[in-house]
Write a protein that holds these residues in place. Structure first.
Motif, PDB file in Angstrom:
ATOM      1  N   PHE A  19       8.216   1.765   2.403  1.00 37.42           N
ATOM      2  CA  PHE A  19       7.352   2.101   3.455  1.00 37.42           C
ATOM      3  C   PHE A  19       5.979   1.251   3.557  1.00 37.42           C
ATOM      4  N   ASN A  20       5.750   0.804   4.793  1.00 39.73           N
ATOM      5  CA  ASN A  20       4.346   0.064   5.353  1.00 39.73           C
ATOM      6  C   ASN A  20       3.193   1.308   5.412  1.00 39.73           C
ATOM      7  N   PHE A  21       2.372   1.168   4.565  1.00 39.29           N
ATOM      8  CA  PHE A  21       1.497   2.181   4.315  1.00 39.29           C
ATOM      9  C   PHE A  21       0.729   2.287   5.822  1.00 39.29           C
ATOM     10  N   HIS A  22       0.538   1.169   6.542  1.00 38.68           N
ATOM     11  CA  HIS A  22      -0.317   1.177   7.810  1.00 38.68           C
ATOM     12  C   HIS A  22       0.597   2.044   8.734  1.00 38.68           C
ATOM     13  N   ASP A  23       1.992   2.219   8.651  1.00 36.34           N
ATOM     14  CA  ASP A  23       2.631   3.112   9.698  1.00 36.34           C
ATOM     15  C   ASP A  23       2.334   4.251   9.795  1.00 36.34           C
ATOM     16  N   ILE A  24       1.425   4.885   8.806  1.00 41.40           N
ATOM     17  CA  ILE A  24       1.222   6.240   8.736  1.00 41.40           C
ATOM     18  C   ILE A  24       0.009   6.762   9.909  1.00 41.40           C
ATOM     19  N   PHE A  25      -0.429   5.620  10.617  1.00 36.08           N
ATOM     20  CA  PHE A  25      -1.438   5.925  11.615  1.00 36.08           C
ATOM     21  C   PHE A  25      -0.383   6.318  12.802  1.00 36.08           C
ATOM     22  N   ASP A  26       0.697   6.028  12.791  1.00 34.13           N
ATOM     23  CA  ASP A  26       1.579   6.380  13.796  1.00 34.13           C
ATOM     24  C   ASP A  26       2.189   7.805  13.767  1.00 34.13           C
ATOM     25  N   GLN A  27       1.894   8.421  12.509  1.00 31.54           N
ATOM     26  CA  GLN A  27       2.289   9.540  12.482  1.00 31.54           C
ATOM     27  C   GLN A  27       1.212  10.678  12.962  1.00 31.54           C
ATOM     28  N   GLU A  28       1.611  12.019  13.121  1.00 31.67           N
ATOM     29  CA  GLU A  28       0.739  12.859  13.705  1.00 31.67           C
ATOM     30  C   GLU A  28      -0.227  13.697  12.654  1.00 31.67           C
ATOM     31  N   GLU A  29       0.375  13.766  11.462  1.00 29.44           N
ATOM     32  CA  GLU A  29      -0.433  14.033  10.267  1.00 29.44           C
ATOM     33  C   GLU A  29      -0.255  12.973   9.145  1.00 29.44           C
ATOM     34  N   PRO A  30      -1.326  12.815   8.131  1.00 31.69           N
ATOM     35  CA  PRO A  30      -1.351  11.796   7.219  1.00 31.69           C
ATOM     36  C   PRO A  30      -0.505  12.274   6.042  1.00 31.69           C
ATOM     37  N   TYR A  31       0.703  12.098   6.053  1.00 28.44           N
ATOM     38  CA  TYR A  31       1.445  12.797   4.923  1.00 28.44           C
ATOM     39  C   TYR A  31       2.853  11.738   4.886  1.00 28.44           C
ATOM     40  N   LEU A  32       2.869  11.698   3.483  1.00 31.05           N
ATOM     41  CA  LEU A  32       3.899  10.640   3.156  1.00 31.05           C
ATOM     42  C   LEU A  32       4.779  11.384   2.054  1.00 31.05           C
ATOM     43  N   HIS A  33       6.172  11.006   2.049  1.00 28.02           N
ATOM     44  CA  HIS A  33       7.023  11.853   1.069  1.00 28.02           C
ATOM     45  C   HIS A  33       8.044  11.098   0.706  1.00 28.02           C
ATOM     46  N   GLN A  34       8.528  10.754  -0.363  1.00 27.67           N
ATOM     47  CA  GLN A  34       9.613   9.985  -0.987  1.00 27.67           C
ATOM     48  C   GLN A  34       9.716   8.595  -0.350  1.00 27.67           C
ATOM     49  N   CYS A  35       8.685   7.693  -0.967  1.00 31.27           N
ATOM     50  CA  CYS A  35       8.622   6.409  -0.340  1.00 31.27           C
ATOM     51  C   CYS A  35       8.131   5.596  -1.594  1.00 31.27           C
ATOM     52  N   LEU A  36       8.398   4.176  -1.460  1.00 33.82           N
ATOM     53  CA  LEU A  36       7.697   3.201  -2.338  1.00 33.82           C
ATOM     54  C   LEU A  36       6.957   2.338  -1.442  1.00 33.82           C
ATOM     55  N   ILE A  37       5.756   1.856  -1.769  1.00 34.64           N
ATOM     56  CA  ILE A  37       4.688   1.065  -1.295  1.00 34.64           C
ATOM     57  C   ILE A  37       4.320   0.025  -2.435  1.00 34.64           C
ATOM     58  N   SER A  38       4.644  -1.036  -2.117  1.00 28.35           N
ATOM     59  CA  SER A  38       4.514  -2.207  -3.090  1.00 28.35           C
ATOM     60  C   SER A  38       4.213  -3.664  -2.590  1.00 28.35           C
ATOM     61  N   ASN A  39       3.402  -4.420  -3.477  1.00 30.42           N
ATOM     62  CA  ASN A  39       2.966  -5.526  -3.200  1.00 30.42           C
ATOM     63  C   ASN A  39       2.361  -5.756  -1.804  1.00 30.42           C
ATOM     64  N   CYS A  40       1.248  -5.033  -1.447  1.00 27.06           N
ATOM     65  CA  CYS A  40       0.313  -5.088  -0.602  1.00 27.06           C
ATOM     66  C   CYS A  40      -0.993  -4.864  -0.675  1.00 27.06           C
ATOM     67  N   THR A  41      -1.889  -4.900   0.310  1.00 22.03           N
ATOM     68  CA  THR A  41      -3.123  -4.579  -0.042  1.00 22.03           C
ATOM     69  C   THR A  41      -3.353  -3.471   1.124  1.00 22.03           C
ATOM     70  N   ILE A  42      -4.154  -2.401   0.710  1.00 26.81           N
ATOM     71  CA  ILE A  42      -4.662  -1.167   1.886  1.00 26.81           C
ATOM     72  C   ILE A  42      -6.192  -1.561   1.608  1.00 26.81           C
ATOM     73  N   ASP A  43      -6.645  -1.874   2.925  1.00 29.58           N
ATOM     74  CA  ASP A  43      -8.280  -1.936   2.858  1.00 29.58           C
ATOM     75  C   ASP A  43      -8.635  -1.383   4.051  1.00 29.58           C
ATOM     76  N   ARG A  44     -10.059  -1.121   3.849  1.00 26.32           N
ATOM     77  CA  ARG A  44     -10.862  -0.482   5.005  1.00 26.32           C
ATOM     78  C   ARG A  44     -10.262   0.706   5.795  1.00 26.32           C
ATOM     79  N   VAL A  45      -9.700   1.631   4.846  1.00 24.98           N
ATOM     80  CA  VAL A  45      -9.362   2.777   5.607  1.00 24.98           C
ATOM     81  C   VAL A  45      -9.802   3.957   5.104  1.00 24.98           C
TER      82      VAL A  45
END
Length: 215
Positions: A19-45
């Motif tokens: 899962f691409n973490f930044h795709d969370i902003f396309d969701q109505e609620e900030p919720y993630l379930h059963q996914c892998l987030i790897s080899n990336c930078t999450i910044d200024r969030v």
């Protein structure tokens, strides 16, 4: 004999979908379930009350991130960098931090249960006013970490560096620090009864009481 602190492991599935973490902003609620987030930078969030369940982070760098009141359930952080993250008020349940850097992380007022920190850098971390139950720190450095006015229940520091850790107003009854090392601790004498220590540590604490050890 020191008690064994049993920690419930995170309940995560194998072969989680990426899962691409930044795709969370396309969701109505900030919720993630059963996914892998790897080899990336999450910044200024900045996200308040982010909810993560059965999520694995691998080799993720968090930079200038604020996730206050985050809820983490069945989550693994593997080789991640969460330095200086603001996780104030977090609820952390069945979570593992493995080979990760949490330098200066803000976990004040957090509820932390069934959590393992293994081979982590937690120097200068803030846990003040936190509630801990069944938590184990293994082979980790916690130099200058702050546990001011916390509640501990079944906590073990195993082969950790606890130098200059602040345990002010935190009763240490049942807390095991016997295999860890430190030059000094910030702790009140009234909070020491019931703390599990090594014979050498006991001699050091005896000097705080003004006792003279006869060789």
């Amino acid at each position: 004999m020191a008690q064994r602190i049993k920690i419930e492991k995170p309940k995560v599935s194998e072969n989680l979908p990426p899962f691409n973490f930044h795709d969370i902003f396309d969701q109505e609620e900030p919720y993630l379930h059963q996914c892998l987030i790897s080899n990336c930078t999450i910044d200024r969030v900045t996200i308040d009350k982010l909810d993560l369940t059965q999520v694995v982070f691998q080799s993720v760098n968090f930079s200038d991130v604020s996730f206050r009141n985050i809820e983490l359930t069945d989550v693994v952080f593997d080789h991640c960098d969460l330095s200086n993250c603001d996780l104030m008020g977090a609820s952390v349940h069945r979570v593992e931090f493995i080979d990760s850097k949490l330098l200066g992380v803000n976990l004040t007022e957090a509820h932390i249960g069934n959590v393992l920190y293994k081979n982590c850098n937690l120097n200068l971390s803030s846990f003040g006013y936190g509630n801990f139950k069944q938590v184990r720190f293994e082979e980790s450095s916690l130099k200058n970490a702050d546990f001011y006015e916390c509640r501990f229940n079944k906590i073990k520091f195993e082969q950790c560096n606890l130098d200059e850790v602040n345990f002010s107003r935190t009763p240490l009854k049942g807390t095991d620090i016997s295999t860890s090392t430190f030059q000094s601790l910030i702790v009140a004498l009234e909070d020491l009864p019931g703390c599990v220590v090594s014979p050498q540590q006991a001699i050091g604490f005896a000097t705080l009481l003004g006792l003279k050890i006869k060789e």
